[in-house]
Design a protein around this motif. Sequence first.
Motif, PDB file in Angstrom:
ATOM      1  N   VAL A 290       0.859  -1.190   0.000  1.00  0.00           N
ATOM      2  CA  VAL A 290       0.000   0.000   0.000  1.00  0.00           C
ATOM      3  C   VAL A 290       0.889   1.231   0.000  1.00  0.00           C
ATOM      4  CG1 VAL A 290      -1.808   1.275   1.227  1.00  0.00           C
ATOM      5  CG2 VAL A 290      -1.785  -1.232   1.306  1.00  0.00           C
ATOM      6  N   GLY A 291       0.708   2.117  -0.971  1.00  0.00           N
ATOM      7  CA  GLY A 291       1.504   3.342  -1.011  1.00  0.00           C
ATOM      8  C   GLY A 291       1.804   3.773  -2.424  1.00  0.00           C
ATOM      9  N   GLY A 292       3.093   3.949  -2.728  1.00  0.00           N
ATOM     10  CA  GLY A 292       3.493   4.434  -4.040  1.00  0.00           C
ATOM     11  C   GLY A 292       4.821   3.873  -4.463  1.00  0.00           C
ATOM     12  N   GLY A 293       5.242   4.232  -5.670  1.00  0.00           N
ATOM     13  CA  GLY A 293       6.497   3.747  -6.212  1.00  0.00           C
ATOM     14  C   GLY A 293       7.660   4.651  -5.838  1.00  0.00           C
ATOM     15  N   PHE A 294       8.819   4.054  -5.632  1.00  0.00           N
ATOM     16  CA  PHE A 294      10.041   4.825  -5.383  1.00  0.00           C
ATOM     17  C   PHE A 294      11.241   3.949  -5.681  1.00  0.00           C
ATOM     18  CE2 PHE A 294       8.739   2.922  -1.390  1.00  0.00           C
ATOM     19  CZ  PHE A 294       9.898   2.500  -0.766  1.00  0.00           C
ATOM     20  N   VAL A 295      12.421   4.579  -5.696  1.00  0.00           N
ATOM     21  CA  VAL A 295      13.660   3.885  -6.036  1.00  0.00           C
ATOM     22  C   VAL A 295      14.704   4.218  -4.984  1.00  0.00           C
ATOM     23  CG1 VAL A 295      15.417   3.485  -7.808  1.00  0.00           C
ATOM     24  CG2 VAL A 295      13.100   4.156  -8.485  1.00  0.00           C
ATOM     25  N   GLU A 296      15.497   3.219  -4.612  1.00  0.00           N
ATOM     26  CA  GLU A 296      16.619   3.404  -3.696  1.00  0.00           C
ATOM     27  C   GLU A 296      17.893   3.004  -4.433  1.00  0.00           C
ATOM     28  OE1 GLU A 296      14.063   2.101   0.271  1.00  0.00           O
ATOM     29  OE2 GLU A 296      15.162   0.609  -0.887  1.00  0.00           O
ATOM     30  N   LEU A 297      18.956   3.798  -4.285  1.00  0.00           N
ATOM     31  CA  LEU A 297      20.199   3.598  -5.033  1.00  0.00           C
ATOM     32  C   LEU A 297      21.397   3.562  -4.101  1.00  0.00           C
ATOM     33  CD1 LEU A 297      19.653   6.247  -7.885  1.00  0.00           C
ATOM     34  CD2 LEU A 297      19.410   3.763  -8.109  1.00  0.00           C
TER      35      LEU A 297
END
Length: 440
Positions: A161-168
């Motif tokens: 539940v929530g949204g998309g994101f990216v970790e680098l």
Amino acid sequence: MDETAARAAALAAGRPGDVRLRRVGLSRAGTPLWLLSVGHGTRQALVVAGPHANEPVGGATVLRLAERVLADPRLTEGADATWNLLLCLDPDGLRHNEGWLTGPYTLGRYFRRFFRPGFLEQPEWLPEGADAAALPETRALLRLQDELKPFFQCSLHGVDVGGGFVELTRDLPGLAQRTAHAAARLGIPRELGPYDTLYWPRLGPAVYRIPPPSPRDLAAAITEAAVESTWYHPHRYGTVTAVVESPMWGVAAVEDASPPADRDAALRTVSRTLRHDTRLLERLLTRVRPHLPGTPDAARLLAPVDDYLLVCPGLATAWDPDTADPAHPLPPLSTAHLTALRIAGRRIAVRTAGLLHQLVTGAGHDPAGALPELDGLIDRWCADYHDGCQARWIPVARQVEYQVRVVLAAFELAGRRAAGPARSGEPDWGTRPAVPMHRE
């Protein structure tokens, strides 16, 4: 799992000159870990699906990636690249989620059949370091990283539940814009203040820098994931690791960057709710636990329950402005951050309730009389997601296409980073027009 492996085998059989399928290890239960490799370039890309058992989207994504790569030689010969696609890192855990994978896709069905192992059984983590890795799945991935020395690695995750994101692990300038374009085209909310990254550097909207590993206690490791991990293990080879999160149920408010009307009041509500829910669940666990000996999978289901209940008091204290440690203050918070914290507190509670529900139903009887109460809690908390947070199911095809576009964008930018300045006219794979999607 069986469908994913069968489709990968069919791809390899249909294009034997371009596609190879090999076993790179076995799970704890003896399930093969399959690696699908496409292309013959000297530069290696590694994509890992299914590191978290309850996040199945990666399996569909790697199959879509294989098809996309086969259809576009610019992604192999043109980039001097081989794509190595690990179909699932935790196949045993994924099988425990197959009860909800066929739908209907409702929050209640998902959480009543949810499974994710305890922290020490999650194969991406290296709490004692790589040399002491205990899980065969972890050791298989470490061997693969040391063999391939990838210039680019991607770990595919799925926010429930929530949204998309990216970790680098290293910055990829331009990725935030590519991610925003993909999200807008596909109707995916971007998470501008994920609970996971609350204290991490921000590289751009919905893109965050994973801090280098450092010694931490178990509770901090569970909640911050900044311990040593397979994300950082290939760092010595110059690898860029991208963790790509694609949501199942989207919440529009996670991309609301506006200042909150009353930050402290919202934080007190989230913390008070988490404390209240934790007390309820602890009482239920105390009633249920004596009746669990002999229940199938009791230890496996209790491990994450104990982990979740372990971290709840510390989270409530850290989020509450009246009890937070002044030496570790919360960063500036937007409405998106507060929404993410509300979702995260509820997530821990409803996951715990779902696992307890499975323990009671698995026992075949309910001498503690806990099942009606657990059903009521799950229904009420799922209704809060649906009605209070406006959580809405995102069709699988859109989840997959979003993740594919972000992976291709990160692949291109990582390739530019490794090779130096981009050539003029280089294709923009992350924002290419949509192609026909498979039926869900």
